[in-house]
Structures are given as C-alpha cells and as structure tokens.
Write a protein that holds these residues in place. Structure first.
Motif, PDB file in Angstrom:
ATOM      1  N   TYR A 102       0.853  -1.384   0.068  1.00  0.00           N
ATOM      2  CA  TYR A 102       0.121  -0.007  -0.009  1.00  0.00           C
ATOM      3  C   TYR A 102       0.835   1.204   0.042  1.00  0.00           C
ATOM      4  O   TYR A 102       0.604   2.278  -0.652  1.00  0.00           O
ATOM      5  N   TRP A 103       1.841   1.258   0.917  1.00  0.00           N
ATOM      6  CA  TRP A 103       2.714   2.478   0.908  1.00  0.00           C
ATOM      7  C   TRP A 103       3.701   2.482  -0.292  1.00  0.00           C
ATOM      8  O   TRP A 103       3.717   3.743  -0.784  1.00  0.00           O
ATOM      9  N   TRP A 104       3.944   1.662  -1.183  1.00  0.00           N
ATOM     10  CA  TRP A 104       4.622   1.892  -2.300  1.00  0.00           C
ATOM     11  C   TRP A 104       3.431   2.586  -3.202  1.00  0.00           C
ATOM     12  O   TRP A 104       3.958   3.236  -4.338  1.00  0.00           O
ATOM     13  N   TYR A 105       2.442   1.752  -3.225  1.00  0.00           N
ATOM     14  CA  TYR A 105       1.542   2.290  -4.056  1.00  0.00           C
ATOM     15  C   TYR A 105       1.079   4.015  -3.809  1.00  0.00           C
ATOM     16  O   TYR A 105       0.610   4.739  -4.889  1.00  0.00           O
ATOM     17  N   TYR A 106       0.833   4.405  -2.589  1.00  0.00           N
ATOM     18  CA  TYR A 106       0.761   5.632  -2.304  1.00  0.00           C
ATOM     19  C   TYR A 106       1.692   6.499  -2.548  1.00  0.00           C
ATOM     20  O   TYR A 106       1.491   7.543  -3.024  1.00  0.00           O
ATOM     21  N   TRP A 107       3.180   5.809  -2.608  1.00  0.00           N
ATOM     22  CA  TRP A 107       4.090   6.739  -2.846  1.00  0.00           C
ATOM     23  C   TRP A 107       4.039   7.049  -4.314  1.00  0.00           C
ATOM     24  O   TRP A 107       4.214   8.309  -4.975  1.00  0.00           O
ATOM     25  N   LEU A 108       3.571   6.204  -5.237  1.00  0.00           N
ATOM     26  CA  LEU A 108       3.505   6.615  -6.728  1.00  0.00           C
ATOM     27  C   LEU A 108       2.463   7.621  -7.120  1.00  0.00           C
ATOM     28  O   LEU A 108       2.467   8.483  -7.962  1.00  0.00           O
ATOM     29  N   GLY A 109       1.213   7.785  -6.226  1.00  0.00           N
ATOM     30  CA  GLY A 109       0.329   8.314  -6.391  1.00  0.00           C
ATOM     31  C   GLY A 109       0.524   9.837  -5.715  1.00  0.00           C
ATOM     32  O   GLY A 109       0.198  10.826  -6.075  1.00  0.00           O
ATOM     33  N   THR A 110       1.455  10.143  -4.792  1.00  0.00           N
ATOM     34  CA  THR A 110       1.502  11.307  -4.058  1.00  0.00           C
ATOM     35  C   THR A 110       2.918  11.838  -4.115  1.00  0.00           C
ATOM     36  O   THR A 110       3.304  13.173  -3.704  1.00  0.00           O
ATOM     37  N   SER A 111       4.163  11.158  -4.508  1.00  0.00           N
ATOM     38  CA  SER A 111       5.376  11.710  -4.498  1.00  0.00           C
ATOM     39  C   SER A 111       5.499  13.080  -5.648  1.00  0.00           C
ATOM     40  O   SER A 111       6.397  13.519  -5.075  1.00  0.00           O
ATOM     41  N   LYS A 112       4.861  12.847  -6.700  1.00  0.00           N
ATOM     42  CA  LYS A 112       4.697  14.378  -7.477  1.00  0.00           C
ATOM     43  C   LYS A 112       3.536  15.096  -7.299  1.00  0.00           C
ATOM     44  O   LYS A 112       3.050  16.101  -8.369  1.00  0.00           O
ATOM     45  N   SER A 113       2.650  14.875  -6.343  1.00  0.00           N
ATOM     46  CA  SER A 113       1.260  15.357  -6.245  1.00  0.00           C
ATOM     47  C   SER A 113       1.418  16.525  -5.445  1.00  0.00           C
ATOM     48  O   SER A 113       0.926  16.832  -4.548  1.00  0.00           O
TER      49      SER A 113
END
Length: 240
Positions: free
Chosen positions: A39-50
């Motif tokens: 989940y946290w890897w998935y979350y990182w993909l969504g928020t790291s450039k958001s």
C-alpha cells in the motif's frame, strides 16, 4: 541413447529449478502482501509528485480505459470535483477516440463530467495520444506550457504522468491522484451465525486481512511492478 537421457535429465532439472523459483517468488509476494508495504509503495506512486503549487488554469484528465470503467469513472469523479474547486479552469480530456461517435470513450467521458456539473463549453479533447508521452506532447501543442495544469489520473500512473508533462515543457504541473476511499463500515461477521458447512472450513469472518487486504495488496504489487517497469522504460527512452 545416453545422450538423450542426459538431455532429458538436464531439461527436467531446469524445469524443477524454474518451478521452485516461481514457487519461492509467489510465496514472497504473498508474504509481502500480508504487510503494509504494497500500500505504501502504491501511495508513493500517487503522491510523490502530487503537488498543488499553483492555481490550475487547465484540468487534464488522462484516459485510463473505456467507459464505463473503474479507472475512468474514478478519474471523472475527481475531475468534476476539481472543476468545482476551480470553476474558471478549462478541462481537456486526453484519451483516444472518435469525437464524431456519440458512443466513443471521450464523448461518454464528457457526458459523465456534464452530469456531474461541469460546464460543457469548458471541455475540449486531445484524442491523438495513445500513451502518456504522446498525450503530454499533444497537450503542449494545445496551450502555452507556462499555463498551470492539474493532472487527474490513477494513483499508480501519477508520478509518470507528472514527469512526462514536465519533460514536455510544462513548468507548473499540479496533480490530483484518483485514490479510492476505504469503506467505513465494519465488515466483520460471525461465520457460525450464517450456517452452512462448518467442517474443514476455517472461520474468516473476523479476518479482514485474509478476506480483503491480502488480495488488495497482491493487486497493488502487480500495479507497482507494471508501473516501475514503465518508469524504467520511459527513463531509458528519455521521456521523463
């Protein structure tokens, strides 16, 4: 005869090693899915450039499938929400399809946004791009790259999308990942109260992890693996 037998033994040994390797890999995936890391890897993909560093003048909705589909309906919901927050912003639907066809994905997506309160005259199309790189380049032809934009796409696709638009020359790229919300209800139940066969079947009513989290995390692992591969390919091609 001995040569054929030797080749057969080698071949069977290779098959056995491959089967063992796949088994170990699958077991590792299952064990990892029991943790919070997917989940946290998935979350990182969504928020790291958001980032939301500037008020967007254009909302770009990147297509993710047909209509209706989970990805496009989620993106449409978030795009409509963004349009209400920024009523002066234009909306571009970046997804391939024939505008002359009333049943095409872009037209159906526009109808979905209109139903959700987005003004029809604010919506335009970019239908030439069939991947994120092409969509970014085509959007750069439709507007000044100094124009602040807000990208709406699925969480796993967000990092690559932002990097693509920045590579295409956009100076102010905001992002709105279409994360789904978890159900707030308690889904636990008492297996015994529901009847049925009780022999040799374990009770799972109290285990949200076994019923949902494990499978959701396995799905995240597939999405993450695909996206990491895509990011690597885009990096090698110089697209991000």
């Amino acid at each position: 005869m001995n040569r054929i037998r030797t080749k057969s033994i080698v071949f069977l040994r290779i098959l056995r090693n491959l089967a063992a390797g796949f088994g170990i890999f699958f077991l590792a995936c299952v064990l990892l899915a029991l943790t919070e890391q997917p989940y946290w890897w998935y979350y990182w993909l969504g928020t790291s450039k958001s980032e939301m560093s500037s008020k967007p003048e254009v909302i770009v909705v990147l297509g993710g499938g047909g209509m209706p589909s989970q990805s496009n309906l989620m993106r449409g919901w978030f795009a409509a929400k963004a349009a209400k927050s920024f009523p002066d912003a234009k909306v571009i639907l970046a997804m391939p399809g024939e505008i002359s066809d009333s049943l095409s994905t872009p037209v159906l997506m526009k109808n979905e946004l209109v139903v959700r309160g987005v003004q029809s005259e604010t919506i335009s199309f970019e239908t030439g791009g069939t991947n994120t790189r092409a969509q970014a380049l085509n959007c750069a032809k439709l507007m000044d790259t100094k124009t602040p934009v807000l990208l709406v796409t699925s969480p796993e696709h967000m990092r690559r999308s932002v990097l693509c638009f920045q590579k295409a020359g956009f100076e102010k790229v905001n992002a709105l990942p279409a994360f789904e919300n978890a159900l707030e209800a308690d889904l636990k139940f008492d297996d015994d109260k529901l009847g049925g066969n009780k022999k040799l079947v374990p009770d799972v009513g109290e285990s949200i992890n076994a019923r949902y989290q494990l499978w959701n995390h396995l799905k995240y692992e597939i999405l993450i693996a695909r996206e990491i591969t895509a990011l690597a390919y885009y990096r090698l091609r110089g697209w991000i």
